[in-house]
Design an enzyme around this catalytic site. Structure first.
Site, short mmCIF file in Angstrom:
data_model
loop_
_atom_site.label_atom_id
_atom_site.label_comp_id
_atom_site.label_asym_id
_atom_site.label_seq_id
_atom_site.Cartn_x
_atom_site.Cartn_y
_atom_site.Cartn_z
N SER A 123 -9.99 -0.40 7.22
CA SER A 123 -9.44 -0.30 5.86
C SER A 123 -8.72 -1.52 5.31
O SER A 123 -8.36 -1.53 4.13
CB SER A 123 -8.50 0.90 5.77
OG SER A 123 -9.27 2.06 5.63
N LYS A 180 0.87 -1.18 0.00
CA LYS A 180 0.00 0.00 0.00
C LYS A 180 0.90 1.23 0.00
O LYS A 180 1.94 1.24 0.68
CB LYS A 180 -0.89 -0.03 1.25
CG LYS A 180 -1.89 1.11 1.35
CD LYS A 180 -2.78 0.96 2.60
CE LYS A 180 -3.84 2.05 2.70
NZ LYS A 180 -4.69 1.91 3.90
N SER A 234 -9.71 2.11 3.01
CA SER A 234 -8.79 2.85 2.16
C SER A 234 -7.79 1.96 1.43
O SER A 234 -7.16 2.42 0.48
CB SER A 234 -8.03 3.87 3.00
OG SER A 234 -7.23 3.21 3.97
N1 GLN Z 1 -13.19 4.39 6.59
C1 GLN Z 1 -12.57 4.83 7.79
C2 GLN Z 1 -12.13 6.26 7.63
O1 GLN Z 1 -12.43 6.82 6.65
C3 GLN Z 1 -11.42 3.95 8.13
C4 GLN Z 1 -10.23 4.21 7.28
C5 GLN Z 1 -9.06 3.34 7.65
O2 GLN Z 1 -9.21 2.30 8.28
N2 GLN Z 1 -7.89 3.80 7.26
O3 GLN Z 1 -11.50 6.84 8.45
#
Ligand code: GLN
Length: 484
Positions: free
Chosen positions: A175, A76, A151
């Site tokens: 995410s 990532k 994400s």
């Molecule tokens: N969807 C959540 C957010 O927008 C979690 C994102 C994540 O786990 N990086 O913060």
């Protein structure tokens, strides 16, 4: 070849059926041919990959290879990679070439793995759809009109489309698990502190945790064996032995107690998702597990608590991007304040700005007690719910997400509905627990994930339960049609 898991590819390499250079070239060709329609990679590091592969082949020839030597993977784009752009999905870091490797990157590289490239992600890991990336949205390989989740959507899409056998992801509120569920792959968010955060660009430091995104639990175990461990460079890393995560995959599930939280099956859960999850639980019963109803009474507080804690930490972490040190700098600043304002104004996207503003507000004098302190108290209550549950059961199971993947654009203008995508995953981060998503079926032709939540440091147990399910089902072996 593309249907082979990491474990199977490892065997092929060990038997010298294929070289690392050949295997690496095979995946680079797939990325070149197929990623145009998916946009799952921000950078493809062909030269680095072929060099690492050639070095791996030498180790293999010399008989000094480990189980992952020569196997391709992707990171990532939140993990710093020396000499390679590390963008975090943001214009702010579009020009940032990391001067060092994240600990995780070092660990997998020391294991001899080959980096194919850096995967697309929501900007600074904020999002559930991969639509906030500066590099454009990622498509779900099962239907390219749909989002892959976020994400870590680039990693999830790349693994689902078999553009890489495995990838790293990070999970602050869901995410790893949410995109894994939406793309039909296996994702594991380890216990907070299990995997080093050093060199992993910070979003919300008390929640962020890196982990593997794979085809199978067996593969996730192989990568976690390399990623896990104490790192003196990360003050929240835990000094505790790393077990062999591959060792207990075949343990029997007889008598294992599975807790099913009532709160995870209430209003808002799509019928098709619920059916798949119930069928999976039935499968576990057949394997000898005992299923027990439990309560996690503070479940409904998890999303509001997270959206105070995470923005507060992000507003602090992202203050380092000021146009002075590294990252985007505006043209011809008038003075220092102009430099700050325009560099940040131009470098960050809307969602990141929204979070910074919420965080700065909740941390400001006069509001700190009402929001931030209150949220920390709720966080404790949420953790206690889990501690109580784990005094009665070994693992907790439920859905990962309330729905399957949604259409691109569908939630882009409605942040609250987007935030609710993580309603079943966020509490796990607030409590620092390990959680997994495994493919368990389909609803309207889109993948559905089953969530497994363990007590602190029970990754082996989760992997055992996931592997046993994958030994009697083949959801994890199904790949999207049309991506040949
Ligand atoms: N969807 C959540 C957010 O927008 C979690 C994102 C994540 O786990 N990086 O913060």
């Amino acid at each position: 070849m593309k249907e082979k898991t990491l474990a199977e590819l490892s065997a092929l390499i060990a038997q010298k059926e294929i070289s690392s250079v050949e295997l690496t070239q095979y995946y680079l060709d797939r990325i070149e041919r197929l990623d145009g329609g998916l946009n799952s990679f921000i950078s493809v590091t062909q030269e680095v990959a072929l060099k690492q592969a050639a070095a791996a082949d030498q180790k293999i020839a010399a008989g000094t290879a480990g189980p992952l030597t020569g196997l391709p993977m992707a990171h990532k784009d939140i993990f710093c990679t020396q000499g390679v752009r590390t963008s975090c999905g943001s214009k702010m870091l579009d020009n940032f070439i990391a001067p060092y490797n994240a600990t995780v990157v070092e660990q997998v590289s020391n294991a001899g793995m080959v980096m194919l490239g850096k995967t697309n992600m929501d900007e600074f890991a904020m999002g559930s759809s991969n639509e906030t990336s500066y590099y454009g949205a990622v498509s779900n390989p099962w239907d390219t009109d749909y989002v892959p989740g976020g994400s870590s959507g680039g990693s999830a899409a790349a693994v689902a489309a078999r553009l890489t056998p495995i990838a790293t992801g990070t999970d602050t509120g869901g995410s790893i698990r949410q995109p894994a569920a939406l793309c039909g792959i296996t994702g594991l968010k380890p216990t907070y502190g299990r995997v080093s955060r050093w060199g992993m660009i910070a979003f919300a430091s008390s929640l962020d945790q890196g982990g593997p995104m794979a085809q199978s639990a067996e593969d996730a175990a192989l990568l976690l064996n390399e990623m896990a461990g104490f790192d003196p460079k990360d003050s929240t890393s835990i000094e505790r032995d790393v077990p062999d995560y591959s060792a207990n995959l075949n343990d029997s599930l007889k008598g294992v107690k599975i807790g099913i939280p009532r709160e995870y099956f209430s209003e808002g859960l799509e019928g098709g998702v619920e059916n798949v999850v119930q069928d999976a639980i039935t499968e576990y019963r057949k394997m000898g597990a005992e299923v027990i109803d439990i309560d996690l009474p503070n479940t409904n507080l998890a999303v509001p608590t997270y959206y105070v804690v995470a923005p507060a930490e992000c507003s602090s972490n992202l203050s380092r991007y000021d146009g002075v040190r590294y990252g985007h700098r505006c043209d011809d600043p008038k003075d220092l304040e102009d430099l700050y304002k325009r560099s940040r104004g131009e470098g960050f996207g809307d969602e990141v700005k929204r979070r910074i503003m919420i965080g700065a507000y909740t941390l400001s004098a006069g509001y700190y007690d009402a929001y931030y302190l209150k949220a920390q108290r709720l966080r404790r209550l949420i953790s206690e719910d889990f501690s109580n549950a784990f005094s009665k059961v070994d693992v907790i199971m439920g859905p990962v997400t309330p729905n399957t993947a949604f259409r691109k654009g569908e939630k882009a203008d409605d942040p609250v509905s987007m935030y609710l995508s993580d309603i079943y995953t966020i509490a796990v981060n607030l409590a620092g627990l390990p959680g997994m998503s495994i493919p368990a079926g389909f609803s309207d032709n889109m993948p559905v994930g089953l969530q497994l939540i363990g007590n602190h440091f029970d990754e082996s147990k989760l992997l055992n339960l996931a592997h046993q399910y994958q030994s009697v089902t083949d959801w994890h072996r199904q790949a999207p049609a049309g991506i040949e």
